[in-house]
Each structure stands twice: as structure tokens, then as C-alpha cells.
Design a protein around this motif. Structure first.
Motif, PDB file in Angstrom:
ATOM      1  N   UNK A  61     -35.679  -4.613  75.089  1.00 17.93           N
ATOM      2  CA  UNK A  61     -35.166  -3.518  74.252  1.00 17.93           C
ATOM      3  C   UNK A  61     -36.293  -2.619  73.765  1.00 17.93           C
ATOM      4  N   UNK A  62     -37.471  -3.208  73.505  1.00 13.45           N
ATOM      5  CA  UNK A  62     -38.620  -2.417  73.027  1.00 13.45           C
ATOM      6  C   UNK A  62     -39.607  -2.113  74.140  1.00 13.45           C
ATOM      7  N   UNK A  63     -39.402  -2.709  75.316  1.00 13.93           N
ATOM      8  CA  UNK A  63     -40.335  -2.469  76.417  1.00 13.93           C
ATOM      9  C   UNK A  63     -41.694  -3.095  76.195  1.00 13.93           C
ATOM     10  N   UNK A  64     -41.777  -4.222  75.508  1.00 12.58           N
ATOM     11  CA  UNK A  64     -43.058  -4.842  75.194  1.00 12.58           C
ATOM     12  C   UNK A  64     -43.782  -5.294  76.452  1.00 12.58           C
ATOM     13  N   UNK A  65     -45.083  -5.027  76.515  1.00  9.67           N
ATOM     14  CA  UNK A  65     -45.907  -5.455  77.641  1.00  9.67           C
ATOM     15  C   UNK A  65     -46.463  -6.839  77.324  1.00  9.67           C
ATOM     16  N   UNK A  66     -45.753  -7.852  77.757  1.00 11.48           N
ATOM     17  CA  UNK A  66     -46.157  -9.227  77.493  1.00 11.48           C
ATOM     18  C   UNK A  66     -45.696 -10.098  78.648  1.00 11.48           C
TER      19      UNK A  66
ATOM     20  N   UNK B 274     -47.541  -3.672  69.313  1.00  9.92           N
ATOM     21  CA  UNK B 274     -48.241  -2.405  69.549  1.00  9.92           C
ATOM     22  C   UNK B 274     -47.996  -1.877  70.956  1.00  9.92           C
ATOM     23  N   UNK B 275     -47.475  -2.712  71.858  1.00  7.66           N
ATOM     24  CA  UNK B 275     -47.226  -2.270  73.242  1.00  7.66           C
ATOM     25  C   UNK B 275     -45.821  -1.698  73.442  1.00  7.66           C
ATOM     26  N   UNK B 276     -45.107  -1.445  72.339  1.00 10.24           N
ATOM     27  CA  UNK B 276     -43.746  -0.897  72.434  1.00 10.24           C
ATOM     28  C   UNK B 276     -43.741   0.400  73.242  1.00 10.24           C
ATOM     29  N   UNK B 277     -42.784   0.539  74.147  1.00 15.20           N
ATOM     30  CA  UNK B 277     -42.644   1.726  74.988  1.00 15.20           C
ATOM     31  C   UNK B 277     -41.535   2.620  74.427  1.00 15.20           C
TER      32      UNK B 277
END
Length: 569
Positions: free
Chosen positions: A156-161, A180-183
Motif C-alpha cells: 500500500x505504501x510501496x516500501x522498498x524492503x 522513509x522508502x515510501x513511494x
């Protein structure tokens, strides 16, 4: 007689499809079923992919499950309108199994769950599913909803993990570390998907909101650029082919380790499918065959596993959609599976462009619907025992494991029930009118007050309610209430409908203590079940066994005779 019983037993498992064909299947019925099957397939398409991704596997696994299991559930099931496939209830347990044992472990787990469901149906355990405490169901359902919500934050937030941790605390800790990686593009697509779904539900409730949201978000993702991850970028192109037998490495040596998860899957599949069938009966006025439905669910799960799918069960929302769309026979569910297969063969290349944020929006709505927030709030106003079971099951589902949550919830609910039953049982001397008289208070034609009818040296106590292990210990202190022990003690038991082994043990201890203190025990008014158990467990054997009387009048007469024979104290 034996042949008649055998026919009745076999009839429990007769698929409703045979019943429909025997009644006569018309062209108009086929037309209605085709429209309903197409409508349900349109609803099931995005759900099947979203549920598979949330479970930690690829979207084609969800489609294979909906096709194979969905067809078998309708073809063999005991409900006319049940629609089967993957559901949100399985997400936490499937995700945990895949992380711990790999996809091969899930195949073995699903196979075992299917065999357990077949065994449960053949043993006619379908009726027992109705006795599951509602606070337990509400608790684990709401807990699953929270787990689904938390599993969708990454997309939902596009987190890069990397991989999302399976446990709730670890999951949110990882989210915080990668916030902090939210897209922004993913967030916009999630909000857009939610707005489309919610807006259509209010303005055009009959439109396929999930599918329209996916289409709108896919078009929007094209203009937003590469910021949002898609099905194709994560999983590659979906195979545009028929489901085939797929046997990854199956860790048979971990069978016993997987058994708790298999039991949980079988339990969830059984409960959800029968709940869905009950809801369908209420909407159509029909009547499902619960044991036949369990067998069909078991066969469907075995079939899903053999084709590399996921656990499956009856889906309440899709079943309701089928009914509202005009589906009235199992053919609608079979056609729904056929339409899904057609979609997969024709649209597989296009599905790769669907953004994962759009699927996250679909599952966020599913989680909200599944939470049944109003029902949760309503149960929180119930007596303290129900609230305890609800909250315990809810928090254990969220923080630990669904298997542990169900086990603990059922055990605590059983203890709460035993406590309530023990409190409902009355043990009184009958010195006056009961403060809460019952309709059968004068079942033997007399008032509850007894003491003025008793000869000197005779006492009487009345038990009202089942004499079971939760109550039996209260008989231990019965004789401690007397300053001067009586010569005859009458135990009035007309209001005891049931006695179990613990009740007989307590009566035997009371009789032994009466013997030691020179008291003759007389039991009056035994009901048929209680009388049978008393005789079967040989409570009346021996020279110092309790005496029996048909009713209180006979017990008083017997006590008067015994006190005369014994003479004055």
C-alpha cells in the motif's frame, strides 16, 4: 433396517448437483446460472490474485485454486449455491507455513487438511461445527482482519524492503525501519483504488467494484510512471495455460510439525464453508447437507494441492454475489470456475500490468469487511465471560498464532460455560419458597417447602440442574451444614436431567461419608438418564448403597419407616 440406515448414510453425501439434475434442469436455469457464474468470476478474479500474493505466493496459485477447488466444491458439494475458492481467513496460517516450511510444506499441509475434512464429513461431524462459540469466531475473524491489514502496508505504501516478517511485532518494526522508502505513486494508487471501491459500493453496488478499481489503477499507473511495483515486475508474466499437476519438494519428514497448521486449515475450511452454506440457506430458503459439504471441501483441498494451489473453502461474499445474480444451482459455481480459466488463458499478459498497490486496496477493503466491527462492539457488551473469550482469541490471533488462538479460545469458552452451568445448578434445603421459582417447581404436586413434612431426624436437600463435573464438588460439603447429623438424608433429584461420571463419583463419596456417620441416604425422583447412569456405574450395589424412591412422597414414607426401625437417637 440396516439397509435403510445405509441408504440414509449415503444420501448425506449426495451432491446437490445430482438432486438438481433429477428435478430437471432447463435452458432458462442454464441461462441464469451462466449470468451468475460470469458475475462471480469477475468478482473472484482480482480477489484470487490478491489473496495469493498476501499469502506469500504468486498470483497464479490463487487463480488455480479458484478454478480447481471452485469447480470441485460446486460439483460435489452439499449446497446448491456455494461458491468456493481461496479466502482471506487462510492468509495468516498459509503465510506462516510457507515462510517456515516452504511451498512444499503448504502442499503437504493442504493435503492433510483435505483428508481431515473428508474424515470429518464421513464421521458426520458437520453438525458439531454449529457448536463453535460465537465469541471465538468473532475473535479470530477480527484478528485475521488485523493481520491482513498489517500484511498490506508494504504494498500500500510501496516500501522498498525485503520479505515481510510473519510475526505482528516484527512486521511493524520492519515497516518503521523502512518508512522513509515510501513511494508516493503507490500511496496515490492505493487511495485511488479505495476511493473507487467505496464510491461504487455507495452509488453502483451491483457493479464489480474490485475489477473496476484494478482497471482504473492500472491505467493510472501507466501515467504515473515506474514508481509503483506491478504483478509483472515482481512475479514475471503469468502463465496463460491450464492448471497442471505440480509437485514441489514435499517435506514428508515434517508431517507431525505441520499437523497443527493442517488442523487449523481444516477447521477454518469447515467452519467458513458451513457458515457460508447457512447464510445461503437463509437467502434462498434451501437446506444444505453439512456432512456432504465437508467431504466436498476435503476433496477440493486435495485437488487444489495436487494442482499446486492453496487451501480453499466456501466464500460467503462470493456465494452471496452468486445468489443475488440469479444463481440457483451448482452449475453456476462450475461455470464461475470455467470463466476464470478463460480469463486466465486470454488475459494473463495484461494481468502483469496490475499494480500491487491496487491489490492492496482490494485486501484492505476485504479486511475491513471481515473485521465485523459492529459485531465486535456488540460482543463487548456481552457478559464478562464472552468478552474474555473474544479478547483472548483476538489478541492471540494477532500477536501469536491462529492455531493457539482457536485452541485457547475454545478451552476458555468451555471453562466459562462450565462455570455458568455450575452457577445455574441449585442445591437447597427447601426450607422455603425458592426466590426464583421454576415452572416445574411443583412437579410432584407439592410446594417447594419441605421441612414441615419431614419426620424428626430427617433432612432433605434438592438439586436442580445437571450434576456434572463442574458441580459435583459442591456435594462434598453438604453434610457440613448440620450441627446434628440427621439419621436419614433425602436427596431430591427430580430436577436433575443429566448425571456424568464425576456426578456419580460425588454421590458415591457422599454415600460413603453418610455410611461412616450412620446416615441413610435416600435419592428420590431420578430421571431416566440419571437412573440409567446410576445403575450402569453400580452406585446402588452393596449393603450400604443409597436407597431409591420414585418421588418425594415415597421418600418421606421410607424415611419415616427407617427412623422408626432405627428407634430414637
Amino acid at each position: 433396517m440396516a439397509r435403510s440406515n445405509a441408504r440414509e448414510y449415503v444420501r448425506m453425501f449426495e451432491p446437490k448437483l445430482l438432486t438438481v439434475l433429477r428435478e430437471g434442469y432447463t435452458l432458462s436455469a442454464l441461462r441464469a446460472d451462466a449470468i451468475a457464474g460470469l458475475t462471480v468470476a469477475v468478482v473472484a478474479l482480482p480477489l484470487a490474485m490478491a489473496l495469493a500474493i498476501a499469502s506469500g505466493t504468486t498470483p497464479d496459485k490463487g487463480l488455480h485454486t479458484a478454478i480447481v477447488a471452485g469447480f470441485l466444491i460446486s460439483f460435489l458439494g452439499g449446497s446448491r449455491v456455494q461458491i468456493g475458492g481461496p479466502t482471506a481467513a487462510f492468509i495468516p496460517v498459509v503465510f506462516a507455513v510457507i515462510q517456515q516450511f516452504g511451498y512444499g510444506g503448504l502442499i503437504l499441509c493442504t493435503l492433510m487438511a483435505g483428508l481431515l475434512l473428508i474424515a470429518a464429513g464421513l464421521l458426520r461431524l458437520g453438525m458439531l461445527m454449529r457448536y463453535m462459540p460465537q465469541p471465538v469466531i468473532t475473535g479470530f475473524t477480527a484478528g485475521i482482519a488485523v493481520s491482513i491489514f498489517s500484511s498490506q502496508v508494504k504494498d500500500a505504501l510501496g516500501l522498498r524492503m525485503g520479505e515481510v516478517p510473519a510475526d505482528f511485532i516484527g512486521r511493524w518494526t520492519a515497516y518503521g525501519a523502512h518508512l522513509a522508502t515510501t513511494q508516493p505513486a503507490a500511496v496515490l494508487l492505493t487511495v485511488l483504488g479505495l476511493a473507487v471501491i467505496v464510491g461504487l459500493r455507495h452509488r453502483r453496488p451491483k457493479w464489480p467494484g474490485f475489477l473496476i478499481a484494478l482497471c482504473v489503477c492500472t491505467l493510472a499507473a501507466h501515467f504515473l510512471g515506474p514508481g509503483a511495483e506491478t504483478i509483472g515486475s515482481r512475479f514475471g508474466e503469468l502463465p496463460a495455460s491450464l492448471p497442471s499437476f505440480e509437485f514441489p519438494h514435499i517435506p514428508f519428514e515434517r508431517t507431525f510439525d505441520l499437523l497443527p497448521s493442517a488442523l487449523t486449515i481444516a477447521f477454518l475450511a469447515g467452519v467458513e464453508s458451513l457458515l457460508s452454506a447457512v447464510v445461503a440457506d437463509g437467502m434462498t430458503g434451501g437446506r444444505h447437507r453439512s456432512n456432504g459439504e465437508l467431504v466436498a471441501q476435503g476433496v477440493a483441498n486435495v485437488g487444489s494441492a495436487l494442482f499446486g494451489g492453496l487451501p480453499a473453502t466456501g466464500a460467503i461474499a462470493r456465494t452471496a454475489t452468486n445468489i443475488r445474480s440469479g444463481g440457483r444451482t451448482p452449475v453456476a459455481g462450475m461455470l464461475h470456475a470455467g470463466f476464470l480459466l478463460l480469463f486466465m488463458l486470454l488475459l494473463a499478459p495484461l494481468m502483469g500490468y496490475v499494480p500491487l498497490a491496487a491489490l492492496a486496496a482490494v485486501l484492505l477493503v476485504v479486511a475491513w469487511n471481515m473485521s465485523e466491527a459492529e459485531h465486535f462492539r456488540s460482543t463487548m457488551s456481552a457478559p464478562w465471560g464472552d468478552r474474555l473469550v473474544l479478547l483472548l482469541t483476538f489478541f492471540l490471533t494477532v500477536l501469536f498464532d491462529l492455531t493457539v488462538a482457536i485452541q485457547a479460545g475454545v478451552v476458555v469458552a468451555a471453562f466459562v460455560f462450565m462455570y455458568r452451568m455450575s452457577e445455574a445448578v441449585e442445591l437447597s434445603s427447601g426450607a422455603g419458597e425458592s426466590p426464583n421459582p421454576r415452572p416445574d417447581a411443583a412437579a410432584d404436586g407439592r410446594e417447594t417447602s419441605q421441612r414441615d413434612r419431614l419426620p424428626a431426624g430427617v433432612e432433605a436437600y434438592q438439586i436442580a440442574g445437571p450434576l456434572f463435573f463442574g458441580v459435583a464438588s459442591r456435594l462434598d460439603h453438604l453434610l457440613d451444614q448440620f450441627f446434628d447429623p440427621p439419621r436419614v438424608l433425602i436427596l431430591r433429584m427430580r430436577r436433575v436431567p443429566v448425571i456424568d461420571a464425576s456426578g456419580i463419583h460425588a454421590l458415591r463419596k457422599l454415600a460413603e461419608r453418610c455410611r461412616r456417620e450412620g446416615i441413610i441416604l435416600v435419592m428420590s425422583g431420578l430421571q431416566p438418564q440419571a437412573r440409567n447412569v446410576v445403575r450402569q456405574m453400580k452406585l446402588l450395589d452393596g449393603p450400604h448403597a443409597p436407597r431409591l424412591a420414585r418421588d418425594f412422597d415415597e421418600a418421606v414414607a421410607l424415611a419415616a419407616e427407617l427412623t422408626r426401625v432405627e428407634g430414637p437417637a
